[in-house]
Scaffold this motif. Structure first.
Motif, PDB file in Angstrom:
ATOM      1  N   MET A 175       0.842  -1.199   0.000  1.00 40.81           N
ATOM      2  CA  MET A 175       0.000   0.000   0.000  1.00 40.81           C
ATOM      3  C   MET A 175       0.880   1.252   0.000  1.00 40.81           C
ATOM      4  SD  MET A 175      -3.182   0.883  -0.016  1.00 40.81           S
ATOM      5  CE  MET A 175      -3.824  -0.740   0.336  1.00 40.81           C
ATOM      6  N   LEU A 176       0.534   2.209  -0.865  1.00 40.08           N
ATOM      7  CA  LEU A 176       1.270   3.472  -0.939  1.00 40.08           C
ATOM      8  C   LEU A 176       0.448   4.659  -0.446  1.00 40.08           C
ATOM      9  CD1 LEU A 176       2.913   3.032  -4.465  1.00 40.08           C
ATOM     10  CD2 LEU A 176       3.924   2.522  -2.225  1.00 40.08           C
ATOM     11  N   ALA A 177      -0.869   4.626  -0.687  1.00 40.41           N
ATOM     12  CA  ALA A 177      -1.727   5.747  -0.275  1.00 40.41           C
ATOM     13  C   ALA A 177      -3.175   5.284  -0.191  1.00 40.41           C
ATOM     14  CB  ALA A 177      -1.611   6.903  -1.259  1.00 40.41           C
ATOM     15  N   SER A 178      -3.924   5.954   0.674  1.00 37.09           N
ATOM     16  CA  SER A 178      -5.346   5.684   0.851  1.00 37.09           C
ATOM     17  C   SER A 178      -6.055   7.024   1.002  1.00 37.09           C
ATOM     18  CB  SER A 178      -5.558   4.821   2.100  1.00 37.09           C
ATOM     19  OG  SER A 178      -6.914   4.728   2.411  1.00 37.09           O
ATOM     20  N   ILE A 179      -7.030   7.290   0.134  1.00 40.45           N
ATOM     21  CA  ILE A 179      -7.726   8.575   0.151  1.00 40.45           C
ATOM     22  C   ILE A 179      -9.232   8.322   0.191  1.00 40.45           C
ATOM     23  CG2 ILE A 179      -8.062  10.798  -0.991  1.00 40.45           C
ATOM     24  CD1 ILE A 179      -5.135  10.323  -0.343  1.00 40.45           C
ATOM     25  N   ILE A 191      -0.650  11.588  -5.258  1.00 41.91           N
ATOM     26  CA  ILE A 191       0.193  12.087  -6.347  1.00 41.91           C
ATOM     27  C   ILE A 191       1.671  11.846  -6.079  1.00 41.91           C
ATOM     28  CG2 ILE A 191       0.913  14.199  -7.555  1.00 41.91           C
ATOM     29  CD1 ILE A 191      -1.893  12.994  -8.298  1.00 41.91           C
ATOM     30  N   GLU A 192       2.110  12.057  -4.840  1.00 42.85           N
ATOM     31  CA  GLU A 192       3.525  11.854  -4.506  1.00 42.85           C
ATOM     32  C   GLU A 192       3.960  10.407  -4.703  1.00 42.85           C
ATOM     33  OE1 GLU A 192       4.134  15.341  -1.145  1.00 42.85           O
ATOM     34  OE2 GLU A 192       3.612  13.317  -0.491  1.00 42.85           O
ATOM     35  N   ASN A 193       3.022   9.475  -4.690  1.00 40.81           N
ATOM     36  CA  ASN A 193       3.345   8.066  -4.877  1.00 40.81           C
ATOM     37  C   ASN A 193       2.960   7.529  -6.248  1.00 40.81           C
ATOM     38  OD1 ASN A 193       4.376   6.965  -2.183  1.00 40.81           O
ATOM     39  ND2 ASN A 193       2.598   8.160  -1.577  1.00 40.81           N
ATOM     40  N   PHE A 194       1.954   8.119  -6.882  1.00 36.54           N
ATOM     41  CA  PHE A 194       1.436   7.625  -8.155  1.00 36.54           C
ATOM     42  C   PHE A 194       2.471   7.696  -9.282  1.00 36.54           C
ATOM     43  CE2 PHE A 194      -0.957   8.684 -12.138  1.00 36.54           C
ATOM     44  CZ  PHE A 194      -1.470   7.421 -12.379  1.00 36.54           C
ATOM     45  N   LEU A 211       4.331   4.540 -11.178  1.00 33.28           N
ATOM     46  CA  LEU A 211       4.211   4.339 -12.624  1.00 33.28           C
ATOM     47  C   LEU A 211       5.583   4.219 -13.277  1.00 33.28           C
ATOM     48  CD1 LEU A 211       1.432   6.736 -13.980  1.00 33.28           C
ATOM     49  CD2 LEU A 211       1.498   4.267 -14.141  1.00 33.28           C
ATOM     50  N   GLN A 212       6.483   5.112 -12.904  1.00 34.80           N
ATOM     51  CA  GLN A 212       7.830   5.091 -13.486  1.00 34.80           C
ATOM     52  C   GLN A 212       8.544   3.777 -13.171  1.00 34.80           C
ATOM     53  OE1 GLN A 212       8.959   7.514 -15.606  1.00 34.80           O
ATOM     54  NE2 GLN A 212      10.479   5.955 -16.021  1.00 34.80           N
ATOM     55  N   LYS A 213       8.412   3.303 -11.948  1.00 34.26           N
ATOM     56  CA  LYS A 213       9.050   2.043 -11.561  1.00 34.26           C
ATOM     57  C   LYS A 213       8.474   0.873 -12.345  1.00 34.26           C
ATOM     58  CE  LYS A 213      10.443  -0.860  -7.690  1.00 34.26           C
ATOM     59  NZ  LYS A 213      10.954  -1.798  -8.634  1.00 34.26           N
ATOM     60  N   ILE A 214       7.155   0.826 -12.486  1.00 37.55           N
ATOM     61  CA  ILE A 214       6.507  -0.237 -13.275  1.00 37.55           C
ATOM     62  C   ILE A 214       7.025  -0.202 -14.711  1.00 37.55           C
ATOM     63  CG2 ILE A 214       4.298  -0.843 -14.382  1.00 37.55           C
ATOM     64  CD1 ILE A 214       4.154  -1.898 -11.671  1.00 37.55           C
ATOM     65  N   ARG A 215       7.123   0.981 -15.282  1.00 38.58           N
ATOM     66  CA  ARG A 215       7.585   1.107 -16.671  1.00 38.58           C
ATOM     67  C   ARG A 215       9.047   0.710 -16.803  1.00 38.58           C
ATOM     68  NH1 ARG A 215       4.161   6.623 -17.576  1.00 38.58           N
ATOM     69  NH2 ARG A 215       2.193   5.550 -17.985  1.00 38.58           N
ATOM     70  N   ASN A 216       9.868   1.094 -15.845  1.00 37.61           N
ATOM     71  CA  ASN A 216      11.272   0.692 -15.868  1.00 37.61           C
ATOM     72  C   ASN A 216      11.414  -0.819 -15.733  1.00 37.61           C
ATOM     73  OD1 ASN A 216      12.083   3.334 -16.146  1.00 37.61           O
ATOM     74  ND2 ASN A 216      12.588   3.603 -13.991  1.00 37.61           N
ATOM     75  N   ASN A 263     -13.835   5.652  -2.154  1.00 38.80           N
ATOM     76  CA  ASN A 263     -12.468   5.709  -1.639  1.00 38.80           C
ATOM     77  C   ASN A 263     -11.516   5.064  -2.629  1.00 38.80           C
ATOM     78  OD1 ASN A 263     -13.538   6.765   0.794  1.00 38.80           O
ATOM     79  ND2 ASN A 263     -13.950   4.701   1.510  1.00 38.80           N
ATOM     80  N   VAL A 264     -10.268   5.530  -2.605  1.00 36.18           N
ATOM     81  CA  VAL A 264      -9.267   4.987  -3.521  1.00 36.18           C
ATOM     82  C   VAL A 264      -8.015   4.599  -2.738  1.00 36.18           C
ATOM     83  CG1 VAL A 264      -8.212   7.211  -4.133  1.00 36.18           C
ATOM     84  CG2 VAL A 264      -8.151   5.339  -5.762  1.00 36.18           C
ATOM     85  N   TRP A 265      -7.419   3.487  -3.147  1.00 37.49           N
ATOM     86  CA  TRP A 265      -6.153   3.031  -2.591  1.00 37.49           C
ATOM     87  C   TRP A 265      -5.178   2.891  -3.738  1.00 37.49           C
ATOM     88  CZ3 TRP A 265     -10.873   1.501  -0.951  1.00 37.49           C
ATOM     89  CH2 TRP A 265     -11.138   1.606   0.416  1.00 37.49           C
ATOM     90  N   LEU A 266      -3.941   3.256  -3.477  1.00 35.88           N
ATOM     91  CA  LEU A 266      -2.870   3.107  -4.458  1.00 35.88           C
ATOM     92  C   LEU A 266      -1.854   2.127  -3.903  1.00 35.88           C
ATOM     93  CD1 LEU A 266      -1.334   4.061  -7.044  1.00 35.88           C
ATOM     94  CD2 LEU A 266      -0.272   5.802  -5.569  1.00 35.88           C
ATOM     95  N   THR A 267      -1.520   1.108  -4.693  1.00 40.10           N
ATOM     96  CA  THR A 267      -0.441   0.199  -4.329  1.00 40.10           C
ATOM     97  C   THR A 267       0.668   0.377  -5.359  1.00 40.10           C
ATOM     98  OG1 THR A 267      -1.025  -1.767  -5.641  1.00 40.10           O
ATOM     99  CG2 THR A 267      -2.198  -1.449  -3.534  1.00 40.10           C
ATOM    100  N   ASN A 268       1.736  -0.348  -5.191  1.00 41.45           N
ATOM    101  CA  ASN A 268       2.827  -0.282  -6.156  1.00 41.45           C
ATOM    102  C   ASN A 268       2.478  -1.007  -7.461  1.00 41.45           C
ATOM    103  OD1 ASN A 268       2.942  -2.637  -4.522  1.00 41.45           O
ATOM    104  ND2 ASN A 268       4.998  -3.054  -5.295  1.00 41.45           N
ATOM    105  N   GLU A 269       1.288  -1.641  -7.528  1.00 35.72           N
ATOM    106  CA  GLU A 269       0.878  -2.364  -8.731  1.00 35.72           C
ATOM    107  C   GLU A 269      -0.424  -1.865  -9.354  1.00 35.72           C
ATOM    108  OE1 GLU A 269       0.708  -6.531  -7.890  1.00 35.72           O
ATOM    109  OE2 GLU A 269       2.791  -6.605  -7.236  1.00 35.72           O
ATOM    110  N   ARG A 270      -1.300  -1.232  -8.556  1.00 37.36           N
ATOM    111  CA  ARG A 270      -2.613  -0.887  -9.078  1.00 37.36           C
ATOM    112  C   ARG A 270      -3.288   0.228  -8.280  1.00 37.36           C
ATOM    113  NH1 ARG A 270      -6.419  -5.633  -6.717  1.00 37.36           N
ATOM    114  NH2 ARG A 270      -5.168  -6.040  -4.890  1.00 37.36           N
ATOM    115  N   ILE A 271      -4.355   0.766  -8.875  1.00 33.21           N
ATOM    116  CA  ILE A 271      -5.268   1.694  -8.225  1.00 33.21           C
ATOM    117  C   ILE A 271      -6.523   0.887  -7.912  1.00 33.21           C
ATOM    118  CG2 ILE A 271      -6.702   3.746  -8.499  1.00 33.21           C
ATOM    119  CD1 ILE A 271      -4.661   4.716 -10.609  1.00 33.21           C
TER     120      ILE A 271
END
Length: 147
Positions: A5-9, A106-109, A113-118, A30-38
């Motif tokens: 988990m990276l963020a929860s809003i 935003i600070e994590n999104f 994304l960049q890490k997934i693309r790399n 509500n939205v959660w952001l992980t290192n793999e998905r929204i």
């Protein structure tokens, strides 16, 4: 790396539109952001659309909007499979941060994304041979799953 988990809003509005299928949703939740998905979960669980998740690896054309009037929002395009024939289509999604708490997302999104693309780029280069090429997106049978 395992999913984390990276963020929860709380208190956002989520829009989803797929022109090819005519499917369109607009829900508060509500939205959660992980290192793999929204992951989005609707506040109104009695509706047909209760939530979805969007794989970061299938997102493109992402954009942060900060209007003078209205809620800050982030939007993008996601590649999806439609129908029994699993044809590829695209859907537009948008998250409105009505409560004003968009910085943790935003600070994590964008870094996620960049890490997934790399990582995807690295997999393609490492897995490339004269006859075959590894595509990291093949691991995701469905880019957006409805709950």
């Amino acid at each position: 790396e395992s999913e984390r988990m990276l963020a929860s809003i709380k208190g956002i509005k989520f829009e989803y539109k797929c022109p090819s299928s005519g499917v369109s949703y607009e829900q508060d939740g509500n939205v959660w952001l992980t290192n793999e998905r929204i992951i989005f979960v609707s506040k109104n669980q009695s509706m047909n659309f209760r939530g979805c998740d969007i794989q970061l690896s299938l997102i493109s054309q992402e954009k942060l909007n900060q209007p003078i009037f209205g809620a800050n929002n982030v939007e993008g395009i996601v590649q999806i499979e439609t129908g029994c024939d699993q044809s590829i289509s695209f859907a537009k999604w948008k998250i409105f941060f009505k409560s004003g708490r968009f910085l943790p997302f935003i600070e994590n999104f964008f870094p996620a994304l960049q890490k997934i693309r790399n990582d995807t780029c690295s997999l393609n280069v490492v897995g490339q041979s004269s006859n075959e090429r590894v595509n990291a997106n093949d691991a995701h049978a469905h880019s957006i799953e409805h709950y």
